[in-house]
Design an enzyme around this catalytic site. Structure first.
Site, short mmCIF file in Angstrom:
data_model
loop_
_atom_site.label_atom_id
_atom_site.label_comp_id
_atom_site.label_asym_id
_atom_site.label_seq_id
_atom_site.Cartn_x
_atom_site.Cartn_y
_atom_site.Cartn_z
CD GLU A 63 41.14 43.17 31.94
OE1 GLU A 63 41.29 44.38 32.08
OE2 GLU A 63 41.76 42.33 32.62
CD GLU A 94 45.42 40.45 30.40
OE1 GLU A 94 45.47 41.12 31.46
OE2 GLU A 94 45.05 40.92 29.31
S1 NCW Z 1 44.39 47.31 34.65
C1 NCW Z 1 44.04 45.79 34.24
N1 NCW Z 1 44.97 45.07 33.55
C2 NCW Z 1 46.36 45.34 33.44
C3 NCW Z 1 46.66 45.80 32.03
O1 NCW Z 1 48.02 45.92 31.81
C4 NCW Z 1 46.11 44.86 30.97
O2 NCW Z 1 46.09 45.50 29.74
C5 NCW Z 1 44.72 44.42 31.36
O3 NCW Z 1 44.27 43.43 30.48
C6 NCW Z 1 46.87 44.02 33.72
O4 NCW Z 1 45.85 43.20 33.12
C7 NCW Z 1 44.71 43.97 32.80
N2 NCW Z 1 42.91 45.22 34.59
C8 NCW Z 1 41.92 45.80 35.40
C9 NCW Z 1 41.18 44.81 36.22
C10 NCW Z 1 40.10 45.55 36.93
C11 NCW Z 1 39.49 44.80 38.03
C12 NCW Z 1 38.35 45.55 38.63
C13 NCW Z 1 38.32 45.49 40.10
C14 NCW Z 1 37.28 46.36 40.68
C15 NCW Z 1 37.40 46.49 42.17
#
Ligand code: NCW
Length: 450
Positions: free
Chosen positions: A166, A354
């Site tokens: 990400e 994920e």
């Molecule tokens: S916060 C997030 N996560 C969570 C985290 O635990 C993990 O490490 C990440 O790989 C669960 O999975 C991921 N992801 C954030 C996604 C952001 C989406 C953006 C939306 C904008 C409106």
């Protein structure tokens, strides 16, 4: 829908990341990471939580592999902590840190669980942050050196590699909004960081090819499809720009060798250009073996003049079900994004690296967790994945986030994503949730109840 039966060789997995589960933040020679620094800074994390101990996976990994066996997962996606292996980010190797991952991989292989390693899931060595972190182009070079070390050390043992997890979150949550480490709040810095992350990805791919390693390498992107709130041209335009901002800003460089043109122009006009070098885009777009997709939710977008660079606003879908993160539950978005990536960007294999949900799980006195909502969430998403597969998308595997409850970044331990419940108050005891038992059956039969 007729019976849903996944291919026999479908890779059912579960995922975690180093900082979120390992703990042992200063043991056996580990260096400080930016998340150690950030979580130790008062006010940054809900409840003052830190990853100092987390799920204590560093000590309990054997037990965790036993639980993976019990669930029957075929592959385990985890990340390695860069500062555990290279305390200063470069140069001196911390053998004890490396040994931990050797033991982990060894035990996974013995259990017939295929490891997938993510090289960067956000815990940059603080020593590199002190030199500018991802704003410094050298960090990309050091990442590539770290990648080379890992490829060589795990040659023949690990055959699934993810460079970054990400990069959008690293760039923007970490550098534009300051919710994540290192906590910078500057949009243009985020664009520079995104560029260096992408560059470091391409450099690592080059090394992987150079070393002629067996296996596959890819990158994991958080993809959030954007849908216009209404039919108006302005809403359509707003949705398309937000899609460029979150999705195409990474998909397009990796697969097409260029940033989305219109948004690039908007950024340059408003913020000035970020620094690149000739040839960067060639490196960034090096051929990869697969794309990892993290899917959680969608965005519904409407035009809102003057609000931001995009003249766009994400509409909160108040009357739709959502998870504890406040994210709307929208399984069809998974189908849509899989099909679109396959059509517009690549015909390479895809993995869902994920997908999962946080809910307010309660441990009963009998040691049970009845997480019906998670079962429904996962089941509905599995069905959409299956539909994409049937429609010809080369989907190879599916990793549930997460194997166990863990440190959910700025939210600390307040959000539980796990198939396994972790009782933080009582020695980090683990309990299989109902969803884990349900997942075991899905894997065993390859079947999801329609
Ligand atoms: S916060 C997030 N996560 C969570 C985290 O635990 C993990 O490490 C990440 O790989 C669960 O999975 C991921 N992801 C954030 C996604 C952001 C989406 C953006 C939306 C904008 C409106």
């Amino acid at each position: 829908m007729a019976k849903i039966i996944f291919p026999e060789d479908f890779i059912w997995g579960a995922a975690t990341s180093s900082y979120q589960i390992e703990g042992a933040f200063n043991e056996d020679g580990k260096g400080e990471s930016i998340w150690d620094r950030f979580s130790h800074t008062p006010g940054k994390i809900e409840n003052g939580d830190t990853g100092d101990i987390a799920c204590d996976h560093y000590h309990l990994y054997r037990e965790d592999i036993e639980l993976m066996k019990e669930i029957g997962i075929r592959s385990y996606r985890f990340s390695t902590s860069w500062p555990r292996i290279l305390p200063e980010g470069k140069g001196r190797v911390n053998q004890k840190g490396l040994d931990f991952y050797k033991r982990l991989v060894d035990n996974l292989l013995k259990a017939n669980i295929r490891p997938m390693i993510t090289l960067y899931h956000w815990d940059l060595p603080q020593a590199l942050q002190d030199k500018g972190g991802w704003t410094n182009r050298d960090t990309a070079k050091y990442f590539a050196e770290y990648a080379r070390l890992m490829f060589e050390e795990f040659n023949g043992l690990v055959d699934l590699w993810v460079t970054h997890n990400e990069p959008w979150v690293v760039a923007f949550e970490g550098h534009a909004f300051g919710n994540h480490a290192p906590g910078t709040k500057d949009f243009k810095t985020a664009l520079q960081v995104a560029h260096h992350l992408l560059l470091s990805h391409g450099m690592a791919v080059d090394i992987f090819r150079e070393e002629d390693l067996p296996g596959e390498i890819g990158i994991t992107l958080n993809l959030t499809p954007a849908y216009p709130a209404g039919d108006s041209e302005k809403d359509v335009k707003a949705a398309s720009l937000l899609d460029d901002y979150i999705n195409a800003w990474f998909l397009s460089p990796v697969f097409k060798g260029s940033y989305p043109e219109e948004l690039h122009h908007i950024y340059e006009q408003n913020l000035g250009a970020f620094t690149t070098q000739p040839g960067d885009m060639d490196i960034i777009s090096r051929d990869i073996d697969f794309l990892g997709i993290n899917y959680y939710s969608r965005m519904v977008v409407r035009h809102k003049p003057g609000d931001n660079l995009f003249n766009a606003e994400v509409v909160k879908m108040e009357d739709r079900p959502s998870t504890e993160m406040g994210w709307e539950i929208y399984p069809q978005g998974l189908y849509d994004i899989l099909v679109r990536v396959n059509k517009e960007y690549t015909d390479k294999p895809l993995y869902i690296t994920e997908n999962g949900a946080a809910f307010d799980d309660k441990l009963t006195e009998e040691g049970k967790i009845h997480d019906e909502k998670r079962i429904n969430y996962l089941g509905d998403h599995f069905k959409q994945a299956y539909k994409a597969l049937k429609d010809g998308v080369p989907l190879r595997g599916y990793y549930v986030w997460s194997l166990m409850d863990n440190f959910e970044w700025a939210y600390g331990y307040s959000k539980r994503f796990g198939l396994i419940y972790v009782d933080y108050e009582n020695g980090n005891r683990r309990f299989l949730k109902d969803s884990a038992l349900w997942y075991r059956e899905v894997i065993e039969k390859g079947q999801v109840e329609a």
